[in-house]
Design a protein around this motif. Sequence first.
Motif, mmCIF file in Angstrom:
data_model
loop_
_atom_site.group_PDB
_atom_site.id
_atom_site.type_symbol
_atom_site.label_atom_id
_atom_site.label_comp_id
_atom_site.label_asym_id
_atom_site.label_seq_id
_atom_site.Cartn_x
_atom_site.Cartn_y
_atom_site.Cartn_z
ATOM 1 N N LEU A 150 0.868 -1.179 0.000
ATOM 2 C CA LEU A 150 0.000 0.000 0.000
ATOM 3 C C LEU A 150 0.904 1.228 0.000
ATOM 4 C CD1 LEU A 150 -2.594 -1.104 2.715
ATOM 5 C CD2 LEU A 150 -2.980 -1.020 0.246
ATOM 6 N N VAL A 151 0.648 2.166 -0.927
ATOM 7 C CA VAL A 151 1.518 3.328 -1.102
ATOM 8 C C VAL A 151 0.742 4.609 -0.819
ATOM 9 C CG1 VAL A 151 3.015 4.588 -2.704
ATOM 10 C CG2 VAL A 151 2.839 2.091 -2.856
ATOM 11 N N ARG A 152 1.377 5.518 -0.081
ATOM 12 C CA ARG A 152 0.816 6.840 0.176
ATOM 13 C C ARG A 152 1.908 7.882 -0.056
ATOM 14 N NH1 ARG A 152 -2.812 3.994 -0.126
ATOM 15 N NH2 ARG A 152 -4.478 3.548 1.367
ATOM 16 N N GLU A 153 1.500 9.040 -0.572
ATOM 17 C CA GLU A 153 2.453 10.137 -0.749
ATOM 18 C C GLU A 153 2.362 11.073 0.437
ATOM 19 O OE1 GLU A 153 3.762 13.651 -3.929
ATOM 20 O OE2 GLU A 153 1.979 12.404 -4.307
ATOM 21 N N LEU A 154 3.526 11.438 0.984
ATOM 22 C CA LEU A 154 3.545 12.405 2.076
ATOM 23 C C LEU A 154 3.321 13.804 1.514
ATOM 24 C CD1 LEU A 154 6.579 11.160 4.227
ATOM 25 C CD2 LEU A 154 4.167 10.560 4.436
ATOM 26 N N PRO A 155 2.572 14.626 2.219
ATOM 27 C CA PRO A 155 2.356 15.994 1.739
ATOM 28 C C PRO A 155 3.686 16.723 1.560
ATOM 29 C CG PRO A 155 0.863 15.477 3.539
ATOM 30 C CD PRO A 155 1.847 14.348 3.471
ATOM 31 N N ARG A 156 3.881 17.312 0.387
ATOM 32 C CA ARG A 156 5.149 17.967 0.113
ATOM 33 C C ARG A 156 5.278 19.246 0.916
ATOM 34 N NH1 ARG A 156 7.408 19.017 -5.959
ATOM 35 N NH2 ARG A 156 6.592 16.898 -6.116
ATOM 36 N N GLY A 157 6.438 19.406 1.539
ATOM 37 C CA GLY A 157 6.718 20.624 2.278
ATOM 38 C C GLY A 157 6.133 20.666 3.670
ATOM 39 N N ALA A 158 5.409 19.624 4.070
ATOM 40 C CA ALA A 158 4.785 19.633 5.397
ATOM 41 C C ALA A 158 5.803 19.240 6.449
ATOM 42 C CB ALA A 158 3.598 18.675 5.417
ATOM 43 N N GLY A 159 5.882 19.993 7.526
ATOM 44 C CA GLY A 159 6.764 19.622 8.629
ATOM 45 C C GLY A 159 6.264 18.385 9.334
ATOM 46 N N GLU A 160 4.958 18.340 9.603
ATOM 47 C CA GLU A 160 4.335 17.176 10.222
ATOM 48 C C GLU A 160 3.326 16.590 9.246
ATOM 49 O OE1 GLU A 160 2.664 18.132 13.973
ATOM 50 O OE2 GLU A 160 4.513 18.960 14.805
ATOM 51 N N ALA A 161 3.393 15.280 9.087
ATOM 52 C CA ALA A 161 2.488 14.625 8.142
ATOM 53 C C ALA A 161 1.983 13.328 8.749
ATOM 54 C CB ALA A 161 3.197 14.344 6.821
ATOM 55 N N MET A 162 0.758 12.969 8.375
ATOM 56 C CA MET A 162 0.163 11.716 8.821
ATOM 57 C C MET A 162 -0.542 11.057 7.639
ATOM 58 S SD MET A 162 -2.773 9.927 9.770
ATOM 59 C CE MET A 162 -4.061 11.110 10.191
ATOM 60 N N VAL A 163 -0.227 9.779 7.413
ATOM 61 C CA VAL A 163 -0.908 9.012 6.376
ATOM 62 C C VAL A 163 -1.363 7.691 6.993
ATOM 63 C CG1 VAL A 163 0.350 10.026 4.444
ATOM 64 C CG2 VAL A 163 1.262 7.985 5.565
ATOM 65 N N GLU A 164 -2.365 7.079 6.369
ATOM 66 C CA GLU A 164 -2.910 5.827 6.885
ATOM 67 C C GLU A 164 -2.960 4.779 5.774
ATOM 68 O OE1 GLU A 164 -6.705 6.874 8.618
ATOM 69 O OE2 GLU A 164 -5.783 7.060 10.606
ATOM 70 N N PHE A 165 -2.771 3.533 6.179
ATOM 71 C CA PHE A 165 -2.851 2.394 5.277
ATOM 72 C C PHE A 165 -4.005 1.516 5.752
ATOM 73 C CE2 PHE A 165 1.559 3.710 5.820
ATOM 74 C CZ PHE A 165 1.985 3.900 4.506
ATOM 75 N N ASP A 166 -5.072 1.479 4.969
ATOM 76 C CA ASP A 166 -6.250 0.692 5.318
ATOM 77 C C ASP A 166 -6.071 -0.716 4.751
ATOM 78 O OD1 ASP A 166 -8.733 -0.409 5.777
ATOM 79 O OD2 ASP A 166 -9.846 1.391 5.196
ATOM 80 N N LEU A 167 -5.883 -1.686 5.643
ATOM 81 C CA LEU A 167 -5.602 -3.048 5.193
ATOM 82 C C LEU A 167 -6.822 -3.730 4.588
ATOM 83 C CD1 LEU A 167 -3.181 -4.390 7.945
ATOM 84 C CD2 LEU A 167 -2.686 -3.216 5.801
ATOM 85 N N ALA A 168 -7.977 -3.075 4.641
ATOM 86 C CA ALA A 168 -9.138 -3.634 3.949
ATOM 87 C C ALA A 168 -8.897 -3.678 2.447
ATOM 88 C CB ALA A 168 -10.387 -2.804 4.250
ATOM 89 N N TYR A 169 -7.973 -2.839 1.951
ATOM 90 C CA TYR A 169 -7.666 -2.806 0.520
ATOM 91 C C TYR A 169 -6.472 -3.688 0.173
ATOM 92 C CZ TYR A 169 -10.855 1.144 0.581
ATOM 93 O OH TYR A 169 -11.960 1.941 0.748
ATOM 94 N N ALA A 170 -5.957 -4.423 1.145
ATOM 95 C CA ALA A 170 -4.865 -5.358 0.902
ATOM 96 C C ALA A 170 -5.381 -6.775 1.134
ATOM 97 C CB ALA A 170 -3.696 -5.068 1.849
ATOM 98 N N ARG A 171 -5.248 -7.611 0.149
ATOM 99 C CA ARG A 171 -5.768 -8.970 0.252
ATOM 100 C C ARG A 171 -4.753 -9.857 0.954
ATOM 101 N NH1 ARG A 171 -8.212 -9.599 -5.918
ATOM 102 N NH2 ARG A 171 -9.712 -7.877 -5.768
#
Length: 256
Positions: free
Chosen positions: A197-218
């Motif tokens: 599962l791939v997420r892009e971090l917000p560019r230029g953000a000092g603090e960033a949060m992303v989530e990986f929902d395993l419901a989309y991973a088989r």
Amino acid sequence: MAERFDTYFDRFLFRRTLARWQALADRAGAADAESLRGLRTRGRLLRRQIDRALHVAEGRLARGGEAAAIPRPLFADWTWRPELWSGPVSPPGLAAIETRAAFGSEAKLFHDCDESELTLRQVRSTGETDLAPFGVRMDVFRFDGSFLSLVLDLPDAGLQGLTSGHVVGLDVTLETERPIEIFARLNVRHGPNTEQLVRELPRGAGEAMVEFDLAYARINERRVEGAWLDLIFEGPEMNQILIRDLTMSRRPRAAL
């Protein structure tokens, strides 16, 4: 009540253990091969636990003895700050890094450069708002490769009970000399297969949060064997990247 390690019994055991290992060290030069193999095995097991204790102690003492807080989402059943951000590692830095080079026991750097002009260094946090006692700085000079990634192996605690009903969160605080694309990829190995599962971090953000929902991973929940996080840096040439903090967490997915 705070744990204490300086009771009379603790000091007695420490003196006995220290004297025992001093005697073993004195006799090691005359020992036979079988005895040396046993000594090496016991010594490595002991050193591993000593290194664990020192890692935690030095990390907390870097913050005046206080434990570093980890952001914990509501209902989270697991949180983790990798050792690079929680306590000192040895050596504290690497230069001219070859691909697959280990940095501590949990991290590796991957690239395909013909000539490496990369450095990694653990730096002590000094900012008033820093939660982690240490940060990680990467300097990239000439870069003739096509990919660069820092890989972090998730501990067994993060895999126990992992299901497709979980959401894995990543919180990261970083600085770059110039804007750069950074991707986070969660990899879960189950049997012979690996889900990503791939997420892009917000560019230029000092603090960033992303989530990986395993419901989309088989994933086959009964065969989860390992997981790791890739931080992928696009076009990193002539840049300094400072990752001030990195934590991960896991929470059950909200039922629909």
